[in-house]
Design a protein around this motif. Structure first.
Motif, PDB file in Angstrom:
ATOM      1  N   VAL A  29       0.836  -1.205   0.000  1.00 56.59           N
ATOM      2  CA  VAL A  29       0.000   0.000   0.000  1.00 56.59           C
ATOM      3  C   VAL A  29       0.871   1.255   0.000  1.00 56.59           C
ATOM      4  N   ALA A  30       1.922   1.274   0.830  1.00 55.67           N
ATOM      5  CA  ALA A  30       2.818   2.438   0.868  1.00 55.67           C
ATOM      6  C   ALA A  30       3.495   2.653  -0.484  1.00 55.67           C
ATOM      7  N   ALA A  32       2.303   1.675  -3.402  1.00 54.55           N
ATOM      8  CA  ALA A  32       1.253   2.120  -4.329  1.00 54.55           C
ATOM      9  C   ALA A  32       0.934   3.600  -4.129  1.00 54.55           C
ATOM     10  N   VAL A  33       0.904   4.046  -2.893  1.00 56.84           N
ATOM     11  CA  VAL A  33       0.640   5.475  -2.619  1.00 56.84           C
ATOM     12  C   VAL A  33       1.780   6.327  -3.178  1.00 56.84           C
ATOM     13  N   GLY A  34       3.015   5.909  -2.974  1.00 60.84           N
ATOM     14  CA  GLY A  34       4.160   6.647  -3.505  1.00 60.84           C
ATOM     15  C   GLY A  34       4.139   6.690  -5.024  1.00 60.84           C
ATOM     16  N   ALA A  36       1.487   6.319  -6.963  1.00 64.97           N
ATOM     17  CA  ALA A  36       0.360   7.172  -7.367  1.00 64.97           C
ATOM     18  C   ALA A  36       0.735   8.648  -7.229  1.00 64.97           C
ATOM     19  N   SER A  37       1.445   8.989  -6.178  1.00 61.29           N
ATOM     20  CA  SER A  37       1.899  10.367  -5.993  1.00 61.29           C
ATOM     21  C   SER A  37       2.821  10.796  -7.121  1.00 61.29           C
ATOM     22  N   ALA A  66       7.628  11.517  -3.961  1.00 66.07           N
ATOM     23  CA  ALA A  66       6.837  10.280  -3.916  1.00 66.07           C
ATOM     24  C   ALA A  66       7.368   9.348  -2.819  1.00 66.07           C
ATOM     25  N   VAL A  69       6.127  10.696   0.470  1.00 65.15           N
ATOM     26  CA  VAL A  69       4.698  10.397   0.632  1.00 65.15           C
ATOM     27  C   VAL A  69       4.505   8.914   0.945  1.00 65.15           C
ATOM     28  N   GLY A  70       5.246   8.041   0.277  1.00 61.96           N
ATOM     29  CA  GLY A  70       5.160   6.601   0.547  1.00 61.96           C
ATOM     30  C   GLY A  70       5.570   6.257   1.968  1.00 61.96           C
ATOM     31  N   ALA A  73       2.880   7.284   4.310  1.00 63.09           N
ATOM     32  CA  ALA A  73       1.791   6.304   4.252  1.00 63.09           C
ATOM     33  C   ALA A  73       2.153   5.046   5.044  1.00 63.09           C
ATOM     34  N   MET A  77       0.200   3.550   8.277  1.00 67.27           N
ATOM     35  CA  MET A  77      -0.284   2.161   8.337  1.00 67.27           C
ATOM     36  C   MET A  77       0.271   1.447   9.570  1.00 67.27           C
TER      37      MET A  77
END
Length: 176
Positions: A29-30, A32-34, A36-37, A66, A69-70, A73, A77
């Motif tokens: 998830v982390a 994926a968030v990075g 996506a950023s 990114a 941000v990751g 995240a 979590m």
């Protein structure tokens, strides 16, 4: 006692070693968030200001952003996982305490039946009922109670307890 101390030390060492350890899902998830950023920032740059700056410098800055941000995240979590584990622990402790107290109350009730003194039986029964009420109403409460309501409940319980004590004293004087 020594066993508990050793167990706590072992848990502390495991926590210290595993400060970056998370479930694989959290890392995914982390990541994926990075990612996506990174994609969103690159897309926004492409739409709004496509001709500004050198491409490799921009990508380097966006990848650094990114990554930050990751990591944020991932930290979020991890905090959620710790909170979930602490809540589960509290629920397990409450459940165990509930079972132990109810078992002890059953023993007290059975023992009280063999006592000849009716006054002692009545006091034991009232206090057993009070403990059962507390286990049912307080221990298993689903939501926190507002502070004012909590204080009102405590005052009410004190008044009930004082009323019972005054009533018992009044009953004792009438028998003399």
């Amino acid at each position: 006692m020594a066993v508990l101390a050793n167990e706590r030390r072992t848990q502390h060492r495991a926590q210290a070693r595993g400060s970056l350890s998370m479930r694989p899902r959290a890392w995914v998830v982390a990541l994926a968030v990075g990612l996506a950023s990174l994609l969103v920032s690159e897309f926004m740059h492409f739409l709004l200001v496509p001709d500004i700056g050198r491409r490799w410098e921009r990508w380097l800055a966006e990848m650094a952003s990114a990554a930050i941000v990751g990591m944020l995240a991932a930290m979020l979590m991890k905090a959620v996982d710790r909170h979930r584990a602490a809540t589960l622990l509290r629920l397990q402790v409450i459940s165990e305490m509930n079972a132990h107290v109810r078992a002890a109350l059953s023993e007290i009730c059975l023992t009280a039946e063999s006592i000849e003194n009716q006054e002692a039986i009545r006091k034991i029964s009232e206090n057993v009922e009070h403990i059962e009420w507390a286990l049912r109403e307080i221990l298993l409460r689903r939501r926190p109670v507002a502070e004012g309501r909590r204080l009102a409940i405590q005052r009410e319980m004190k008044m009930i307890h004082l009323g019972k004590n005054n009533q018992l004293e009044g009953d004792g004087e009438g028998h003399e």
